[in-house]
Design an enzyme around this catalytic site. Structure first.
Site, PDB file in Angstrom:
ATOM      1  N   HIS A  72       0.846  -1.207   0.000  1.00 19.06           N
ATOM      2  CA  HIS A  72       0.000   0.000   0.000  1.00 19.06           C
ATOM      3  C   HIS A  72       0.871   1.244   0.000  1.00 19.06           C
ATOM      4  O   HIS A  72       1.768   1.375   0.826  1.00 19.06           O
ATOM      5  CB  HIS A  72      -0.893   0.021   1.248  1.00 19.06           C
ATOM      6  CG  HIS A  72      -2.047  -0.938   1.159  1.00 19.06           C
ATOM      7  ND1 HIS A  72      -3.109  -0.895   2.025  1.00 19.06           N
ATOM      8  CD2 HIS A  72      -2.306  -1.935   0.292  1.00 19.06           C
ATOM      9  CE1 HIS A  72      -3.974  -1.842   1.695  1.00 19.06           C
ATOM     10  NE2 HIS A  72      -3.501  -2.492   0.653  1.00 19.06           N
ATOM     11  N   TYR A 200      -9.024   5.090   7.966  1.00 20.61           N
ATOM     12  CA  TYR A 200      -9.097   5.369   9.406  1.00 20.61           C
ATOM     13  C   TYR A 200     -10.128   6.483   9.564  1.00 20.61           C
ATOM     14  O   TYR A 200      -9.911   7.587   9.057  1.00 20.61           O
ATOM     15  CB  TYR A 200      -7.757   5.862   9.943  1.00 20.61           C
ATOM     16  CG  TYR A 200      -6.684   4.798  10.056  1.00 20.61           C
ATOM     17  CD1 TYR A 200      -5.914   4.414   8.958  1.00 20.61           C
ATOM     18  CD2 TYR A 200      -6.414   4.185  11.272  1.00 20.61           C
ATOM     19  CE1 TYR A 200      -4.920   3.448   9.075  1.00 20.61           C
ATOM     20  CE2 TYR A 200      -5.416   3.221  11.397  1.00 20.61           C
ATOM     21  CZ  TYR A 200      -4.682   2.859  10.298  1.00 20.61           C
ATOM     22  OH  TYR A 200      -3.703   1.906  10.415  1.00 20.61           O
ATOM     23  N   PRO A 287      -3.730  -0.749  18.984  1.00 18.47           N
ATOM     24  CA  PRO A 287      -3.515  -1.134  17.585  1.00 18.47           C
ATOM     25  C   PRO A 287      -3.673   0.001  16.563  1.00 18.47           C
ATOM     26  O   PRO A 287      -3.408  -0.217  15.380  1.00 18.47           O
ATOM     27  CB  PRO A 287      -4.557  -2.223  17.350  1.00 18.47           C
ATOM     28  CG  PRO A 287      -5.599  -2.000  18.384  1.00 18.47           C
ATOM     29  CD  PRO A 287      -4.907  -1.414  19.560  1.00 18.47           C
ATOM     30  N   LYS A 291       1.371  -1.099  15.160  1.00 19.46           N
ATOM     31  CA  LYS A 291       2.795  -1.241  15.483  1.00 19.46           C
ATOM     32  C   LYS A 291       3.175  -2.482  16.290  1.00 19.46           C
ATOM     33  O   LYS A 291       4.370  -2.751  16.451  1.00 19.46           O
ATOM     34  CB  LYS A 291       3.257  -0.005  16.282  1.00 19.46           C
ATOM     35  CG  LYS A 291       3.232   1.285  15.485  1.00 19.46           C
ATOM     36  CD  LYS A 291       4.170   1.208  14.313  1.00 19.46           C
ATOM     37  CE  LYS A 291       4.174   2.456  13.479  1.00 19.46           C
ATOM     38  NZ  LYS A 291       4.643   2.219  12.107  1.00 19.46           N
ATOM     39  N   TYR A 379       4.342   6.081  10.402  1.00 17.05           N
ATOM     40  CA  TYR A 379       3.446   4.993  10.005  1.00 17.05           C
ATOM     41  C   TYR A 379       4.191   3.942   9.179  1.00 17.05           C
ATOM     42  O   TYR A 379       4.017   2.734   9.384  1.00 17.05           O
ATOM     43  CB  TYR A 379       2.261   5.572   9.227  1.00 17.05           C
ATOM     44  CG  TYR A 379       1.152   4.589   8.980  1.00 17.05           C
ATOM     45  CD1 TYR A 379       0.182   4.337   9.953  1.00 17.05           C
ATOM     46  CD2 TYR A 379       1.064   3.902   7.774  1.00 17.05           C
ATOM     47  CE1 TYR A 379      -0.835   3.429   9.732  1.00 17.05           C
ATOM     48  CE2 TYR A 379       0.047   2.993   7.532  1.00 17.05           C
ATOM     49  CZ  TYR A 379      -0.906   2.759   8.522  1.00 17.05           C
ATOM     50  OH  TYR A 379      -1.914   1.858   8.298  1.00 17.05           O
TER      51      TYR A 379
HETATM   52  P1  RFL Z   1       2.544 -13.074  20.829  1.00 17.43           P
HETATM   53  O1  RFL Z   1       2.118 -13.091  19.415  1.00 17.43           O
HETATM   54  O2  RFL Z   1       1.539 -12.853  21.881  1.00 17.43           O
HETATM   55  O3  RFL Z   1       3.287 -14.461  21.071  1.00 17.43           O
HETATM   56  C1  RFL Z   1       3.595 -14.934  22.351  1.00 17.43           C
HETATM   57  C2  RFL Z   1       3.533 -16.429  22.326  1.00 17.43           C
HETATM   58  O4  RFL Z   1       3.902 -16.941  23.605  1.00 17.43           O
HETATM   59  C3  RFL Z   1       3.013 -17.974  23.933  1.00 17.43           C
HETATM   60  N1  RFL Z   1       2.990 -18.158  25.392  1.00 17.43           N
HETATM   61  C4  RFL Z   1       3.640 -19.148  26.017  1.00 17.43           C
HETATM   62  N2  RFL Z   1       4.430 -20.121  25.574  1.00 17.43           N
HETATM   63  C5  RFL Z   1       4.936 -20.975  26.482  1.00 17.43           C
HETATM   64  N3  RFL Z   1       4.654 -20.917  27.803  1.00 17.43           N
HETATM   65  C6  RFL Z   1       3.871 -19.951  28.296  1.00 17.43           C
HETATM   66  N4  RFL Z   1       3.583 -19.908  29.597  1.00 17.43           N
HETATM   67  C7  RFL Z   1       3.329 -18.999  27.393  1.00 17.43           C
HETATM   68  N5  RFL Z   1       2.516 -17.928  27.522  1.00 17.43           N
HETATM   69  C8  RFL Z   1       2.327 -17.424  26.309  1.00 17.43           C
HETATM   70  C9  RFL Z   1       1.683 -17.554  23.344  1.00 17.43           C
HETATM   71  O5  RFL Z   1       0.792 -18.646  23.148  1.00 17.43           O
HETATM   72  C10 RFL Z   1       2.120 -16.929  22.029  1.00 17.43           C
HETATM   73  O6  RFL Z   1       2.144 -17.871  20.972  1.00 17.43           O
HETATM   74  O7  RFL Z   1       3.718 -12.009  21.099  1.00 17.43           O
HETATM   75  P2  RFL Z   1       4.895 -11.489  20.106  1.00 17.43           P
HETATM   76  O8  RFL Z   1       5.585 -12.630  19.446  1.00 17.43           O
HETATM   77  O9  RFL Z   1       5.657 -10.535  20.930  1.00 17.43           O
HETATM   78  O10 RFL Z   1       4.154 -10.726  18.926  1.00 17.43           O
HETATM   79  C11 RFL Z   1       3.469  -9.528  19.166  1.00 17.43           C
HETATM   80  C12 RFL Z   1       2.186  -9.450  18.334  1.00 17.43           C
HETATM   81  O11 RFL Z   1       1.484 -10.671  18.387  1.00 17.43           O
HETATM   82  C13 RFL Z   1       1.278  -8.334  18.831  1.00 17.43           C
HETATM   83  O12 RFL Z   1       2.024  -7.151  19.102  1.00 17.43           O
HETATM   84  C14 RFL Z   1       0.171  -7.932  17.871  1.00 17.43           C
HETATM   85  O13 RFL Z   1      -0.547  -8.988  17.358  1.00 17.43           O
HETATM   86  C15 RFL Z   1      -0.774  -6.976  18.625  1.00 17.43           C
HETATM   87  N6  RFL Z   1      -2.102  -6.952  18.059  1.00 17.43           N
HETATM   88  C16 RFL Z   1      -2.328  -6.199  16.981  1.00 17.43           C
HETATM   89  N7  RFL Z   1      -1.343  -5.427  16.488  1.00 17.43           N
HETATM   90  C17 RFL Z   1      -1.561  -4.677  15.410  1.00 17.43           C
HETATM   91  O14 RFL Z   1      -0.632  -3.996  14.971  1.00 17.43           O
HETATM   92  N8  RFL Z   1      -2.790  -4.683  14.758  1.00 17.43           N
HETATM   93  C18 RFL Z   1      -3.810  -5.475  15.209  1.00 17.43           C
HETATM   94  O15 RFL Z   1      -4.887  -5.486  14.616  1.00 17.43           O
HETATM   95  C19 RFL Z   1      -3.621  -6.250  16.354  1.00 17.43           C
HETATM   96  N9  RFL Z   1      -4.602  -7.032  16.815  1.00 17.43           N
HETATM   97  C20 RFL Z   1      -3.141  -7.749  18.592  1.00 17.43           C
HETATM   98  C21 RFL Z   1      -4.386  -7.777  17.936  1.00 17.43           C
HETATM   99  C22 RFL Z   1      -2.966  -8.501  19.761  1.00 17.43           C
HETATM  100  C23 RFL Z   1      -3.998  -9.258  20.298  1.00 17.43           C
HETATM  101  N10 RFL Z   1      -3.773  -9.930  21.562  1.00 17.43           N
HETATM  102  C24 RFL Z   1      -2.439 -10.117  22.076  1.00 17.43           C
HETATM  103  C25 RFL Z   1      -4.760 -10.177  22.512  1.00 17.43           C
HETATM  104  C26 RFL Z   1      -5.417  -8.581  18.412  1.00 17.43           C
HETATM  105  C27 RFL Z   1      -5.227  -9.322  19.603  1.00 17.43           C
HETATM  106  C28 RFL Z   1      -6.392 -10.191  20.051  1.00 17.43           C
HETATM  107  C1  PHB Z   2      -5.165  -4.854  10.377  1.00 18.50           C
HETATM  108  O1  PHB Z   2      -5.043  -5.019   9.143  1.00 18.50           O
HETATM  109  O2  PHB Z   2      -5.618  -5.742  11.124  1.00 18.50           O
HETATM  110  C2  PHB Z   2      -4.787  -3.552  10.960  1.00 18.50           C
HETATM  111  C3  PHB Z   2      -4.277  -2.570  10.130  1.00 18.50           C
HETATM  112  C4  PHB Z   2      -3.949  -1.324  10.649  1.00 18.50           C
HETATM  113  C5  PHB Z   2      -4.147  -1.086  11.991  1.00 18.50           C
HETATM  114  C6  PHB Z   2      -4.645  -2.070  12.829  1.00 18.50           C
HETATM  115  C7  PHB Z   2      -4.977  -3.301  12.309  1.00 18.50           C
HETATM  116  O3  PHB Z   2      -3.845   0.156  12.486  1.00 18.50           O
END
Ligand code: RFL
Ligand code: PHB
Length: 386
Positions: A72, A200, A287, A291, A379
Site C-alpha cells: 500500500h 481510518y 492497535p 505497530k 506509520y
Molecule cells: P505473541 O504473538 O503474543 O506471542 C507470544 C507467544 O507466547 C506464547 N505463550 C507461552 N508459551 C509458552 N509458555 C507460556 N507460559 C506462554 N505464555 C504465552 C503464546 O501462546 C504466544 O504464541 O507475542 P509477540 O511474538 O511478541 O508478537 C506480538 C504481536 O502478536 C502483537 O504485538 C500484535 O498482534 C498486537 N495486536 C495487533 N497489532 C496490530 O498492529 N494490529 C492489530 O490489529 C492487532 N490485533 C493484537 C491484535 C494482539 C492481540 N492480543 C495479544 C490479545 C489482536 C489481539 C487479540
Molecule cells: C489490520 O489489518 O488488522 C490492521 C491494520 C492497521 C491497523 C490495525 C490493524 O492500524
C-alpha cells in the site's frame, strides 16, 4: 537437554528470533503453550512496515509474503464525512504491506520445522530458573512428564501474559501503563475491501477502520465499550454502524468477531542477567498505529545481532545495550500509537472544546505537508538506527 538460547513463545518474536539465530548457526529450543493450529489460526495484526518486510525477506521467510502481501502506498483519513488521502510513498519513499500475522507465523513455523531444530507445542507449567547466573534453565511439563533445558541465554517472547516478565525481580522492573476507556470490535468478512487502501475514520459515534486480508476478505474494526459483549452486535447492527462511520462498506458473511482491549504498556529494563524480553512480553501498544508486530520484529533484530556477537565472538557490549537500544524506538512508537489513538477515538469524557481541538488537528494534518510527513514517516516505520 542443552541449548544456547531457550526461547519461550512461538509468536512472531520467538519464531523470528529462532530463524535469525539458526541462520547464524546458533542453536535454540522454542517452547509454545498453544497448539500449532491455534497459533496459525489466531487473527491479529495485519500491517507490516517496510523494514519488517525487509527483515522477514532477509531472514529467508519472505517468499510467500512477497507473492501474496498487498503493498500500500497510502491511506485515507476520514472525518466530518470526507476522506483525505495521505500519500505515504510520495512523502517518505516507503510503503507498507498487508499480510496477516498468522500467515507470517505459518511461514516461520514451516521454516523452523524444516531446520529440524526443536519447537515444542502445547507445553505446560513453563518456569524460568537462575536467570541472574550464566547457566539459566527452563522447566516445563508435557504429556505429564517434567522436562528441563539448560541454556546460555533465555529469550522471553511469550507475550503480555507469559511467565518471562514475571520472572524478573519486581524491584528492578518499572512499569508504565495506560488503559483506554474503549476497545475495538473486529470482524473478518467475506467481502471485497470497500477501498484498495486502509480507511481510518473519526466519527461522532466513535472510531472505525477498514482494512483487509486479501482482495476478497475485509477486516473491519469499530470502537466499542471496553467490556463490550460481541453478542450485542448482531450482524445487521454491525454493518449499519460501519456504514455510518466509514461512509460505505461491502457486506459479506462474517467469519470471525472479537473484542481487542486497548492498552499502552512498557516494562523497563528488558533484560535481567541472562533473560531478555522481546515483543509483547515487554510492551503493548494500542492497535491504532499498527505497530505491535512491527515492534516485536525491531526488538528481535537487535537481540539476534547481540546474541550473534556473544556466541561468535564473546562480545557482550550489544547485549548490555539491548534494553536501551530497544526502548529508544519503543517509546517513540508508544508516543505515535497513543497520538493516533487520541486523534481518532471518541472519548466519552471529552468536552466540546476537546472535540473541536481534535477536528482542528485532523484538518491541520490533511492540509499541512509537514504534518502529513510526520505521520507518514512514523506509520511506514522509523529507521532502525535512530
Ligand atoms: P505473541 O504473538 O503474543 O506471542 C507470544 C507467544 O507466547 C506464547 N505463550 C507461552 N508459551 C509458552 N509458555 C507460556 N507460559 C506462554 N505464555 C504465552 C503464546 O501462546 C504466544 O504464541 O507475542 P509477540 O511474538 O511478541 O508478537 C506480538 C504481536 O502478536 C502483537 O504485538 C500484535 O498482534 C498486537 N495486536 C495487533 N497489532 C496490530 O498492529 N494490529 C492489530 O490489529 C492487532 N490485533 C493484537 C491484535 C494482539 C492481540 N492480543 C495479544 C490479545 C489482536 C489481539 C487479540
Ligand atoms: C489490520 O489489518 O488488522 C490492521 C491494520 C492497521 C491497523 C490495525 C490493524 O492500524
Amino acid at each position: 537437554m542443552r541449548t544456547q538460547v531457550g526461547i519461550v513463545g512461538a509468536g512472531p518474536a520467538g519464531l523470528l528470533l529462532a530463524q535469525l539465530l539458526h541462520r547464524a548457526g546458533i542453536d535454540s529450543v522454542v517452547l509454545e503453550a498453544r497448539s500449532r493450529s491455534h497459533i496459525e489460526g489466531r487473527i491479529r495484526a495485519g500491517l507490516l512496515e517496510q523494514g519488517s518486510v525487509d527483515t522477514l525477506v532477509e531472514a529467508g521467510v519472505g517468499a510467500r509474503l512477497m507473492r501474496e502481501g498487498l503493498a500500500h502506498d497510502g491511506l485515507d483519513l476520514r472525518f466530518d464525512g470526507r476522506s483525505h488521502r495521505i500519500d505515504l510513498h510520495a512523502l517518505t519513499g516507503r510503503r507498507v504491506t498487508i499480510y496477516g500475522q498468522q500467515e507470517a507465523v505459518k511461514d516461520m513455523v514451516a521454516a523452523r520445522l524444516e531446520t529440524g531444530r526443536p519447537l515444542h507445542f502445547e507445553v505446560e507449567d513453563v518456569a524460568l530458573h537462575d536467570i541472574a547466573t550464566d547457566h539459566p534453565q527452563i522447566t516445563w511439563s508435557q504429556d505429564g512428564v517434567t522436562r528441563e533445558v539448560h541454556c546460555d541465554v533465555i529469550a522471553g517472547c511469550d507475550g503480555f501474559h507469559g511467565p518471562s516478565r514475571a520472572a524478573m525481580p519486581p524491584d528492578i522492573l518499572r512499569v508504565y501503563e495506560r488503559v483506554y476507556p474503549f476497545a475495538w470490535l473486529g470482524i473478518l468478512a467475506e467481502a471485497p475491501p470497500v477501498s484498495p487502501e486502509l480507511i481510518y475514520a473519526r466519527h461522532a459515534d466513535g472510531f472505525a477502520l477498514a482494512t483487509m486480508r486479501s482482495s476478497q476478505l475485509s477486516r473491519l474494526y469499530l470502537q466499542c465499550a471496553s467490556d463490550e459483549d460481541p453478542a450485542l452486535w448482531p450482524d445487521a447492527r454491525l454493518w449499519e454502524a460501519l456504514r455510518t462511520r466509514l461512509g460505505a462498506v461491502n457486506e459479506g458473511n462474517i467469519l470471525q468477531k472479537g473484542v481487542t482491549a486497548m492498552r499502552s504498556f512498557v516494562a523497563e529494563p528488558m533484560r535481567h542477567g541472562r533473560l531478555f524480553l522481546a515483543g509483547d512480553a515487554a510492551h503493548i501498544v494500542p492497535p491504532t498505529g499498527a505497530k505491535g508486530m512491527n515492534l516485536a520484529v525491531a526488538d528481535v533484530r537487535v537481540l539476534a545481532a547481540a546474541l550473534t556477537g556473544f556466541f561468535h565472538r564473546g562480545e557482550t557490549a550489544l547485549m548490555d545495550r539491548y534494553s536501551e537500544i530497544c526502548l529508544k524506538r519503543i517509546w517513540k512508537v508508544q508516543r505515535f500509537s497513543w497520538w493516533m489513538t487520541a486523534l481518532l477515538h471518541r472519548f466519552s469524557d471529552a468536552d466540546p472544546f476537546e472535540h473541536r481541538v481534535q477536528v482542528a488537528e485532523l484538518d491541520y494534518l490533511v492540509h499541512s505537508e509537514a504534518a502529513r510527513t510526520a505521520l507518514a514517516e512514523q506509520y511506514v516505520g522509523l529507521p532502525y538506527d535512530i
